[in-house]
Design a protein around this motif. Sequence first.
Motif, PDB file in Angstrom:
ATOM      1  N   SER A   1       0.820  -1.214   0.000  1.00 42.65           N
ATOM      2  CA  SER A   1       0.000   0.000   0.000  1.00 42.65           C
ATOM      3  C   SER A   1       0.859   1.271   0.000  1.00 42.65           C
ATOM      4  O   SER A   1       0.340   2.363  -0.244  1.00 42.65           O
ATOM      5  CB  SER A   1      -0.947   0.012   1.204  1.00 42.65           C
ATOM      6  OG  SER A   1      -0.218   0.131   2.413  1.00 42.65           O
ATOM      7  N   LEU A   2       2.157   1.120   0.264  1.00 44.65           N
ATOM      8  CA  LEU A   2       3.044   2.278   0.180  1.00 44.65           C
ATOM      9  C   LEU A   2       3.194   2.702  -1.276  1.00 44.65           C
ATOM     10  O   LEU A   2       3.266   1.856  -2.169  1.00 44.65           O
ATOM     11  CB  LEU A   2       4.448   1.936   0.714  1.00 44.65           C
ATOM     12  CG  LEU A   2       4.631   1.713   2.199  1.00 44.65           C
ATOM     13  CD1 LEU A   2       6.057   1.241   2.470  1.00 44.65           C
ATOM     14  CD2 LEU A   2       4.337   2.964   2.983  1.00 44.65           C
ATOM     15  N   SER A   3       3.268   3.998  -1.495  1.00 43.95           N
ATOM     16  CA  SER A   3       3.581   4.467  -2.844  1.00 43.95           C
ATOM     17  C   SER A   3       5.044   4.149  -3.132  1.00 43.95           C
ATOM     18  O   SER A   3       5.826   3.875  -2.209  1.00 43.95           O
ATOM     19  CB  SER A   3       3.337   5.969  -2.958  1.00 43.95           C
ATOM     20  OG  SER A   3       4.300   6.675  -2.187  1.00 43.95           O
ATOM     21  N   ILE A   4       5.406   4.186  -4.391  1.00 43.19           N
ATOM     22  CA  ILE A   4       6.805   3.940  -4.771  1.00 43.19           C
ATOM     23  C   ILE A   4       7.715   4.927  -4.049  1.00 43.19           C
ATOM     24  O   ILE A   4       8.741   4.540  -3.491  1.00 43.19           O
ATOM     25  CB  ILE A   4       6.994   4.067  -6.307  1.00 43.19           C
ATOM     26  CG1 ILE A   4       6.119   3.063  -7.056  1.00 43.19           C
ATOM     27  CG2 ILE A   4       8.461   3.934  -6.691  1.00 43.19           C
ATOM     28  CD1 ILE A   4       6.464   1.624  -6.853  1.00 43.19           C
ATOM     29  N   SER A   5       7.328   6.195  -4.015  1.00 40.64           N
ATOM     30  CA  SER A   5       8.178   7.206  -3.370  1.00 40.64           C
ATOM     31  C   SER A   5       8.278   6.975  -1.864  1.00 40.64           C
ATOM     32  O   SER A   5       9.342   7.170  -1.281  1.00 40.64           O
ATOM     33  CB  SER A   5       7.689   8.618  -3.679  1.00 40.64           C
ATOM     34  OG  SER A   5       6.395   8.826  -3.178  1.00 40.64           O
ATOM     35  N   GLU A   6       7.196   6.535  -1.218  1.00 44.31           N
ATOM     36  CA  GLU A   6       7.257   6.246   0.223  1.00 44.31           C
ATOM     37  C   GLU A   6       8.176   5.059   0.495  1.00 44.31           C
ATOM     38  O   GLU A   6       8.933   5.063   1.472  1.00 44.31           O
ATOM     39  CB  GLU A   6       5.857   5.944   0.768  1.00 44.31           C
ATOM     40  CG  GLU A   6       4.949   7.135   0.855  1.00 44.31           C
ATOM     41  CD  GLU A   6       3.521   6.764   1.179  1.00 44.31           C
ATOM     42  OE1 GLU A   6       2.869   7.550   1.907  1.00 44.31           O
ATOM     43  OE2 GLU A   6       3.038   5.697   0.740  1.00 44.31           O
ATOM     44  N   ALA A   7       8.116   4.047  -0.347  1.00 44.10           N
ATOM     45  CA  ALA A   7       8.987   2.877  -0.192  1.00 44.10           C
ATOM     46  C   ALA A   7      10.452   3.272  -0.365  1.00 44.10           C
ATOM     47  O   ALA A   7      11.316   2.848   0.416  1.00 44.10           O
ATOM     48  CB  ALA A   7       8.594   1.793  -1.195  1.00 44.10           C
ATOM     49  N   ILE A   8      10.720   4.089  -1.367  1.00 45.25           N
ATOM     50  CA  ILE A   8      12.093   4.564  -1.604  1.00 45.25           C
ATOM     51  C   ILE A   8      12.595   5.344  -0.395  1.00 45.25           C
ATOM     52  O   ILE A   8      13.716   5.117   0.082  1.00 45.25           O
ATOM     53  CB  ILE A   8      12.152   5.415  -2.884  1.00 45.25           C
ATOM     54  CG1 ILE A   8      11.936   4.534  -4.113  1.00 45.25           C
ATOM     55  CG2 ILE A   8      13.477   6.184  -2.985  1.00 45.25           C
ATOM     56  CD1 ILE A   8      11.679   5.294  -5.399  1.00 45.25           C
ATOM     57  N   GLU A   9      11.771   6.250   0.117  1.00 47.52           N
ATOM     58  CA  GLU A   9      12.147   7.042   1.298  1.00 47.52           C
ATOM     59  C   GLU A   9      12.450   6.141   2.488  1.00 47.52           C
ATOM     60  O   GLU A   9      13.414   6.382   3.226  1.00 47.52           O
ATOM     61  CB  GLU A   9      11.042   8.034   1.657  1.00 47.52           C
ATOM     62  CG  GLU A   9      10.902   9.179   0.691  1.00 47.52           C
ATOM     63  CD  GLU A   9      12.125  10.085   0.649  1.00 47.52           C
ATOM     64  OE1 GLU A   9      12.766  10.300   1.687  1.00 47.52           O
ATOM     65  OE2 GLU A   9      12.442  10.562  -0.459  1.00 47.52           O
ATOM     66  N   ALA A  10      11.637   5.107   2.694  1.00 44.89           N
ATOM     67  CA  ALA A  10      11.839   4.196   3.820  1.00 44.89           C
ATOM     68  C   ALA A  10      13.183   3.474   3.710  1.00 44.89           C
ATOM     69  O   ALA A  10      13.926   3.363   4.698  1.00 44.89           O
ATOM     70  CB  ALA A  10      10.695   3.191   3.895  1.00 44.89           C
ATOM     71  N   ILE A  11      13.500   2.987   2.536  1.00 45.25           N
ATOM     72  CA  ILE A  11      14.765   2.270   2.329  1.00 45.25           C
ATOM     73  C   ILE A  11      15.951   3.201   2.543  1.00 45.25           C
ATOM     74  O   ILE A  11      16.920   2.846   3.230  1.00 45.25           O
ATOM     75  CB  ILE A  11      14.804   1.637   0.923  1.00 45.25           C
ATOM     76  CG1 ILE A  11      13.756   0.526   0.833  1.00 45.25           C
ATOM     77  CG2 ILE A  11      16.201   1.110   0.594  1.00 45.25           C
ATOM     78  CD1 ILE A  11      13.459   0.070  -0.571  1.00 45.25           C
ATOM     79  N   ILE A  12      15.880   4.388   1.991  1.00 47.75           N
ATOM     80  CA  ILE A  12      16.979   5.347   2.150  1.00 47.75           C
ATOM     81  C   ILE A  12      17.136   5.735   3.624  1.00 47.75           C
ATOM     82  O   ILE A  12      18.264   5.827   4.122  1.00 47.75           O
ATOM     83  CB  ILE A  12      16.773   6.577   1.245  1.00 47.75           C
ATOM     84  CG1 ILE A  12      16.946   6.168  -0.222  1.00 47.75           C
ATOM     85  CG2 ILE A  12      17.748   7.701   1.615  1.00 47.75           C
ATOM     86  CD1 ILE A  12      16.597   7.242  -1.230  1.00 47.75           C
ATOM     87  N   LEU A  13      16.037   5.904   4.323  1.00 49.95           N
ATOM     88  CA  LEU A  13      16.104   6.237   5.746  1.00 49.95           C
ATOM     89  C   LEU A  13      16.785   5.120   6.535  1.00 49.95           C
ATOM     90  O   LEU A  13      17.673   5.384   7.358  1.00 49.95           O
ATOM     91  CB  LEU A  13      14.710   6.516   6.305  1.00 49.95           C
ATOM     92  CG  LEU A  13      14.656   6.904   7.776  1.00 49.95           C
ATOM     93  CD1 LEU A  13      15.383   8.221   8.017  1.00 49.95           C
ATOM     94  CD2 LEU A  13      13.208   6.997   8.243  1.00 49.95           C
ATOM     95  N   VAL A  14      16.399   3.880   6.288  1.00 55.48           N
ATOM     96  CA  VAL A  14      17.039   2.738   6.960  1.00 55.48           C
ATOM     97  C   VAL A  14      18.536   2.753   6.678  1.00 55.48           C
ATOM     98  O   VAL A  14      19.362   2.576   7.579  1.00 55.48           O
ATOM     99  CB  VAL A  14      16.393   1.404   6.502  1.00 55.48           C
ATOM    100  CG1 VAL A  14      17.266   0.213   6.870  1.00 55.48           C
ATOM    101  CG2 VAL A  14      14.999   1.257   7.073  1.00 55.48           C
TER     102      VAL A  14
END
Length: 117
Positions: free
Chosen positions: A86-99
Amino acid sequence: MTLIRFQADADLKQAIVTGTIRRQPNLDFQSAYIANLEGKKDPAVLAIAAQEGRILVTHDRKTMPAEFGKFIMSQSSAGVLILSQSLSISEAIEAIILVWEVSNAEEWDNQIMSIPF
């Protein structure tokens, strides 16, 4: 402190891998295609990621948590990050970069996390 390296599961949207690398070129994120994961069962996918010292990034909330639990009873894992579809592509990208920016590889050993929690 070791930098995190990621491994995309075969079910992970390729746009997430491509977009993450585009946004953060220094981040090491191997595609499922490069790792030849297509058609492999969860235990084999976990083993390949572990051998490479990579956190597995997946959308699989159904079977992966239980398989991960079984896996770490006998082997060590670099970790698993489950991203909701349910995450948008941009939200998923942000999450990975944050980790990648705020943690190190050692913190992820034998850990699993879902986003959102």
